[in-house]
Design a protein around this motif. Structure first.
Motif, PDB file in Angstrom:
ATOM      1  N   GLU A 276      -6.024   4.582   5.132  1.00 53.33           N
ATOM      2  CA  GLU A 276      -5.426   4.670   3.802  1.00 53.33           C
ATOM      3  C   GLU A 276      -4.298   5.699   3.718  1.00 53.33           C
ATOM      4  N   ASP A 277      -4.308   6.695   4.632  1.00 49.85           N
ATOM      5  CA  ASP A 277      -3.237   7.699   4.596  1.00 49.85           C
ATOM      6  C   ASP A 277      -2.054   7.323   5.468  1.00 49.85           C
ATOM      7  N   GLY A 278      -2.055   6.067   5.970  1.00 56.50           N
ATOM      8  CA  GLY A 278      -0.944   5.606   6.796  1.00 56.50           C
ATOM      9  C   GLY A 278      -1.050   6.003   8.245  1.00 56.50           C
ATOM     10  N   SER A 279      -2.202   6.483   8.675  1.00 54.29           N
ATOM     11  CA  SER A 279      -2.395   6.863  10.079  1.00 54.29           C
ATOM     12  C   SER A 279      -3.178   5.771  10.805  1.00 54.29           C
ATOM     13  N   TYR A 280      -2.992   5.744  12.150  1.00 51.35           N
ATOM     14  CA  TYR A 280      -3.786   4.835  12.967  1.00 51.35           C
ATOM     15  C   TYR A 280      -5.199   5.393  13.140  1.00 51.35           C
ATOM     16  N   ARG A 281      -6.159   4.481  13.264  1.00 50.25           N
ATOM     17  CA  ARG A 281      -7.528   4.926  13.541  1.00 50.25           C
ATOM     18  C   ARG A 281      -7.520   5.794  14.804  1.00 50.25           C
ATOM     19  N   ALA A 282      -8.359   6.782  14.806  1.00 50.78           N
ATOM     20  CA  ALA A 282      -8.308   7.813  15.848  1.00 50.78           C
ATOM     21  C   ALA A 282      -8.557   7.263  17.241  1.00 50.78           C
TER      22      ALA A 282
ATOM     23  N   TRP B  59       0.832  -1.195   0.000  1.00 52.19           N
ATOM     24  CA  TRP B  59       0.000   0.000   0.000  1.00 52.19           C
ATOM     25  C   TRP B  59       0.872   1.253   0.000  1.00 52.19           C
ATOM     26  N   SER B  60       0.545   2.184  -0.888  1.00 52.71           N
ATOM     27  CA  SER B  60       1.235   3.467  -0.923  1.00 52.71           C
ATOM     28  C   SER B  60       0.406   4.492  -0.176  1.00 52.71           C
TER      29      SER B  60
ATOM     30  N   ALA C 158       8.288   6.607  -2.893  1.00 55.40           N
ATOM     31  CA  ALA C 158       8.071   6.628  -1.451  1.00 55.40           C
ATOM     32  C   ALA C 158       8.010   5.198  -0.905  1.00 55.40           C
ATOM     33  N   PRO C 159       8.435   4.990   0.353  1.00 54.92           N
ATOM     34  CA  PRO C 159       8.353   3.649   0.947  1.00 54.92           C
ATOM     35  C   PRO C 159       6.907   3.210   1.116  1.00 54.92           C
ATOM     36  N   LEU C 160       6.692   1.898   1.096  1.00 54.87           N
ATOM     37  CA  LEU C 160       5.355   1.320   1.164  1.00 54.87           C
ATOM     38  C   LEU C 160       5.138   0.639   2.509  1.00 54.87           C
TER      39      LEU C 160
ATOM     40  N   ALA D 210      -1.528   8.587  14.984  1.00 56.41           N
ATOM     41  CA  ALA D 210      -0.097   8.509  14.656  1.00 56.41           C
ATOM     42  C   ALA D 210       0.063   8.153  13.177  1.00 56.41           C
ATOM     43  N   LEU D 211       1.124   8.700  12.564  1.00 52.65           N
ATOM     44  CA  LEU D 211       1.317   8.558  11.114  1.00 52.65           C
ATOM     45  C   LEU D 211       2.597   7.776  10.837  1.00 52.65           C
ATOM     46  N   ILE D 212       2.498   6.765   9.965  1.00 51.80           N
ATOM     47  CA  ILE D 212       3.684   5.970   9.615  1.00 51.80           C
ATOM     48  C   ILE D 212       4.554   6.762   8.642  1.00 51.80           C
ATOM     49  N   PHE D 213       3.996   7.099   7.467  1.00 49.38           N
ATOM     50  CA  PHE D 213       4.660   7.963   6.488  1.00 49.38           C
ATOM     51  C   PHE D 213       3.677   9.059   6.100  1.00 49.38           C
ATOM     52  N   ASP D 214       4.202  10.247   5.791  1.00 49.59           N
ATOM     53  CA  ASP D 214       3.302  11.321   5.380  1.00 49.59           C
ATOM     54  C   ASP D 214       3.078  11.291   3.866  1.00 49.59           C
ATOM     55  N   HIS D 215       2.417  12.318   3.336  1.00 47.28           N
ATOM     56  CA  HIS D 215       2.023  12.328   1.926  1.00 47.28           C
ATOM     57  C   HIS D 215       3.216  12.481   0.986  1.00 47.28           C
ATOM     58  N   LYS D 216       4.415  12.727   1.557  1.00 43.37           N
ATOM     59  CA  LYS D 216       5.622  12.771   0.738  1.00 43.37           C
ATOM     60  C   LYS D 216       6.508  11.545   0.937  1.00 43.37           C
ATOM     61  N   GLY D 217       6.027  10.609   1.770  1.00 41.78           N
ATOM     62  CA  GLY D 217       6.794   9.391   2.008  1.00 41.78           C
ATOM     63  C   GLY D 217       7.810   9.525   3.117  1.00 41.78           C
TER      64      GLY D 217
END
Length: 988
Positions: free
Chosen positions: A400-406, A197-198, A458-460, A414-421
């Motif tokens: 889908e944006d790489g964040s944990y459910r609220a 997933w990207s 960007a990393p996946l 918390a975000l794993i990677f942002d929109h720039k990877g």
């Protein structure tokens, strides 16, 4: 030569010197576009179609390049190889058709449009989907026009006026129809699996869309506390010499221990549902006996570790001393239950208050880590398999944006990677919580190969999402079971029973990939593509029998609309009601808006190009697919799976793969390194034929190197070959069919050339048939430069220039030159398309004339003469000794030209001596005289590799003929002053 006087006349005008307008300098960069325009004007490709009606068909199906950006050298390599195939098959008597195509849908184009939107301050999500799709279509159209001209500039033939495009309305309709076959045959299902997933592109990626780059990851060694270790027989207890522990004590030892795992993805720890071990490995219970007070691993802590990795783990944990308490068997491990590291933490709200089982798994190794593998079924391929096998629950914590459910405790948002990877806070927050919980014994950093998106770079992440899959192991009741019931069975059977692989290693690669691959993820969460044209019942579960709508009438309405309006029809207002019609209540059904994996698009091209087009394949199956080795996981792969699902077999009979292009040092090309070679730059400097020649000279089955020095060498080879063709043209000036001589009338030398032509005819046809272009060109180049330029032409210049115009020898030579011309120009035409057209038109001018409208000429098999070839092998060996001896005398300034010599040739072997005596050896060696003696060479004779052949140098006796320049005793004794007898007769 002296001034023209009665005593010293100038005989130059009496010689039959070569005459041609064919230039020494090719001028390819400026002249090639003229030939391209001419071929288009006279319609060469379409004239060949008319001419070839009724011939055996040959279809190379074009793997569609992506309509995005200028061509790179890999594109040029691929298209030129395809052109070699198409042209050579045509000239060998087939109806060889080539329809170029383009892949038009997918994320790269949509990404470009998004970038344009961002530059204008627009949000893609605010743009109506049909408007976005129309922007994507317009973008693709622009690049198709650019790339089409760039491909044509390479000299590639094909139906450029009517290519196939995956975004054509007809193509979109067929792609949807092919997808709906998966709906109808039951192979389509919705499942929840971890996929690549990207978070940048917010979509799942296919394996072919993933590339690997170095990445720095966190590494952590995490403790999973043992909470239960059930009683049972232990190999230690059963050993005859075991003393000291009872079952209760053994269990107590384990229940006081902690299983240690190692991972490079700390963010997956909240999703852990098991720990895996390998029953084939050796494990032990280890106790810390000495450690610093502030160490995470404390004295008397006991850890379960793989024996082979225990020392390394303790070193990472900064443990000063430790001991192995005892062996722990696989049976004991399997009876252990652990707790999650976050179990019972204040504020966790019971999120992790579940048991963590110990499960066996063959994927666990003791090469690195701890010998135990943390298992999160929603975030890893092996993890998912284990989860399915043992019924582990899936998690849906990562969005889908790489964040944990609220609402996830501790880590919500918390975000794993942002929109720039770029890495954000998820890993850090998980690690910090593990430290707070006392669950770490070590942490670090590791540089390793990691999956990235080939588009955004960007990393996946592996992420569990609901996706649509094609089941490749589900038996299909479609009546197409000649090669198996399932897609996988059909694909593997096709690979071995139906497809010819060039090189054969391609078979092994694709076979192993398909043998081990999971189900095919068909869905993408984007907008630009062909939608998954299906409906699901509201409230139904994916396992329910009525979950998917399967109605041929609905399918037909969708396909009909797509043919008229394109796939945009799916997104128009009222589309659901339109397609469901009166047969189904729209309130009961939901329309799916995911788009198809673009590999399904290109995998379906066999249907709308090979099956449906008039210039496709008569049986809907291509003779050849030809692409780079990366397409074993790309187009070869998706085409195989798609066709096995819809037609029961592979869509191709043959697969040819080529390597990648590297720079001269064997380095991967990179703009940042400045070592790229752009096709347009090569064409601008040298011409497309030099680029084509580089392809022909290379072994395409391996990676190919290209750069300035390599291209200089290629250009030098080209010049040598061009000079050979120029000599042919000059020597055939004013050719008349009345000169033609039959082979039986020819001197032996000419019959030897015919023998070589007969040999080459077989080699060329077999070489082209098995796509050995390097072998074909090397054989022809060697023949042209060694057998012809350095031997036959060198010898026959004298006869061609100085013999009487109607002499048998000269006419025989000109006959052979004519036969050579027709074969060399056509044999080389698939490779050097522009140059051979130039050669052909120099001799056969005219608006309708083209070498590309003719076939390889038939070569009589009775030209083969093996005894004659064996004899001339001996003669040429003797000649090499003579020319070697004369070259030394030339270097020593003893002579200026070989005609000043009259060497003595001494040959010990009677058979070789007889062969040499049977021909005019002086003529063959271009000397004025030559004496052959059957004898052992004298001690001071010049020799090469054969000691039985020697040469003693002697100067020619007599005067120099003012016409042919031979030095002969009879010069000056004939009617014409200053010439030899042969020249006197020629002068009349």
């Amino acid at each position: 030569m002296c001034a023209d006087t009665p005593e010293h006349p100038d005989y130059k005008d009496t010689l039959n010197l070569p005459r041609t307008q064919f230039p020494m300098r090719a001028g390819l960069p400026t002249r090639e576009p003229e030939w391209l325009a001419r071929w288009e004007r006279i319609g060469v490709y379409h004239r060949l179609r008319d001419k070839s009606a009724g011939r055996e068909s040959f279809v190379l199906h074009d793997g569609p390049p992506y309509a995005n950006g200028h061509l790179h050298i890999g594109h040029a390599l691929n298209k030129v190889l395809k052109d070699f195939v198409v042209r050579s098959q045509q000239m060998m008597g087939r109806d060889s058709r080539y329809v170029p195509g383009w892949d038009c849908h997918g994320l790269p184009i949509e990404w470009k449009i998004e970038e344009q939107y961002r530059a204008k301050g627009k949000n893609k999500d605010d743009v109506p989907v049909v408007e976005l799709r129309q922007e994507c279509r317009k973008f693709a159209e622009g690049w198709i026009d650019v790339q089409r001209e760039e491909f044509k500039r390479l000299g590639v033939t094909g139906n450029w006026d009517d290519p196939y495009l995956t975004m054509d309305f007809e193509a979109e309709a067929v792609i949807a129809e092919e997808f709906m076959k998966f709906v109808m045959n039951g192979s389509l299902y919705q499942g929840s699996k971890p996929v690549m997933w990207s978070v940048v592109e917010k979509t799942a990626l296919a394996e072919a869309e993933v590339e690997y780059h170095e990445h720095q990851s966190h590494t952590i060694w995490v403790k999973f506390p043992v909470v239960k270790a059930l009683h049972g027989p232990s190999p230690i207890e059963e050993a005859d010499d075991f003393v000291g522990f009872g079952s209760d004590l053994l269990v107590e030892q384990l229940e006081a221990a902690q299983v240690v795992i190692w991972t490079t993805t700390p963010w997956t720890i909240p999703q852990n549902r098991a720990v895996c071990f390998n029953p084939a490995l050796s494990y032990g219970l280890y106790r810390v006996t000495e450690a610093a007070d502030d160490n995470w691993a404390k004295v008397d802590d006991t850890f379960l570790l793989a024996d082979r990795l225990a020392e390394e783990v303790m070193a990472q944990a900064r443990v000063a001393k430790f001991e192995r308490v005892r062996e722990v068997s696989a049976d004991e491990l399997e009876r252990i239950t652990c707790a999650h590291p976050f179990r019972g933490l204040e504020g966790a709200n019971g999120e992790w208050d579940f048991d963590v089982p110990m499960l066996p798994g063959d994927h666990v190794t003791d090469d690195t880590g701890t010998g135990f593998v943390h298992t999160a079924p929603s975030h890893g391929a092996d993890d998912y398999v284990i989860g399915q096998k043992f019924g582990l629950p899936m998690t849906y914590n990562v969005l889908e944006d790489g964040s944990y459910r609220a609402d996830l405790p501790f880590f919500g948002g918390a975000l794993i990677f942002d929109h720039k990877g770029k890495e954000k806070d998820a890993n850090k927050r998980v690690i910090d919580k593990l430290v707070e919980a006392g669950s770490l014994i070590a942490r670090g950093r590791l540089k390793h190969s990691y999956p990235h998106s080939w588009r955004s770079k960007a990393p996946l992440i592996f992420r569990n999402t609901p996706q649509w899959f094609a089941a490749i192991d589900k038996p299909l009741d479609d009546g197409m079971d000649s090669y198996g019931k399932t897609i996988r069975e059909r694909a593997l059977a096709s690979i071995d029973r139906l497809v010819k692989w060039t090189p054969q290693t391609g078979r092994n690669r694709l076979h192993s990939m398909i043998e081990a691959r999971p189900d095919w993820v068909l869905s993408r969460q984007r907008a630009w593509g062909v939608p998954l044209t299906c409906f699901v019942r509201k409230g139904a579960k994916p396992d329910d029998a009525d979950f998917l709508l399967r109605d041929p009438k609905v399918n037909a309405r969708i396909a009909e609309a797509f043919r008229v309006e394109g796939a945009d029809a799916w997104y128009e207002k009222g589309a659901k009601e339109r397609f469901l019609g009166a047969d189904h209540d729209p309130a009961e059904w939901e329309q799916v808006f995911d788009i198809l994996d673009v590999w399904f698009d290109s995998g379906s091209t066999h249907a709308f190009v090979l099956r449906d087009r008039a210039d496709g394949a008569t049986d809907g199956i291509a003779d050849l697919y030809l692409e780079g080795t990366d397409q074993h996981r790309g187009w070869f792969h998706s085409s195989m799976l798609q066709a096995c699902g819809t037609k029961g077999r592979a869509p191709y009979k043959g697969v040819l793969t080529h390597g990648f292009t590297l720079d001269e040092k064997g380095m991967k090309m990179s703009k940042s390194l400045g070592n790229t070679v752009a096709p347009e730059e090569v064409i601008r400097q040298y011409g497309a034929d030099i680029l084509r020649l580089w392809v022909a000279q290379s072994d395409y089955t391996a990676d190919l190197r290209i750069g300035p020095e390599i291209l200089k060498g290629t250009a030098d080879s080209y010049r040598r070959l061009r000079n050979t063709m120029r000599f042919l043209l000059g020597s055939l000036a004013d050719w008349d069919e009345g000169e033609r001589v039959t082979p039986s009338e020819m001197p032996e030398l000419e019959r030897w050339v015919l023998h070589r032509l007969a040999e080459l005819d077989v080699l060329v046809r077999e070489g082209y048939a098995k796509y050995d272009f390097q072998g074909v060109f090397q054989a022809l180049f060697q023949f042209a430069t060694v057998d012809l330029s350095a031997f036959y032409f060198d010898i026959r210049k004298d006869a061609l220039y100085c013999d009487a115009a109607d002499s048998l020898r000269r006419r025989a030579s000109r006959t052979v030159l004519d036969l050579l011309f027709h074969r060399l120009t056509t044999w080389l035409a698939p490779i050097l398309v522009f140059t051979m057209e130039d050669v052909w038109l120099d001799r056969f001018p005219g608006e309708e004339s083209s070498v590309h409208l003719v076939d390889f000429p038939e070569t009589p098999t009775d030209w083969r003469d093996e005894p004659l070839a064996a004899k001339w092998k001996r003669i040429r060996a003797a000649r090499r000794v003579v020319t070697g001896a004369l070259e030394l005398k030339r270097q020593d300034k003893v002579i200026g030209a070989s005609l000043e010599a009259a060497p003595l040739l001494q040959i010990a072997d009677p058979e070789t001596a007889a062969a040499v005596r049977s021909v005019d050896m002086a003529d063959l060696c271009i000397t004025s005289a030559l004496t052959v003696i059957e004898a052992e060479p004298q001690a001071d004779a010049f020799r090469l590799e054969d000691p039985a052949i020697g040469v003693v140098f002697e100067k020619a006796d007599g005067q120099k003929c003012q016409r042919c320049w031979k030095i002969l005793p009879d010069v000056g004794t004939h009617a014409h002053p200053g010439v030899c007898g042969r020249c006197d007769a020629a002068l009349g």
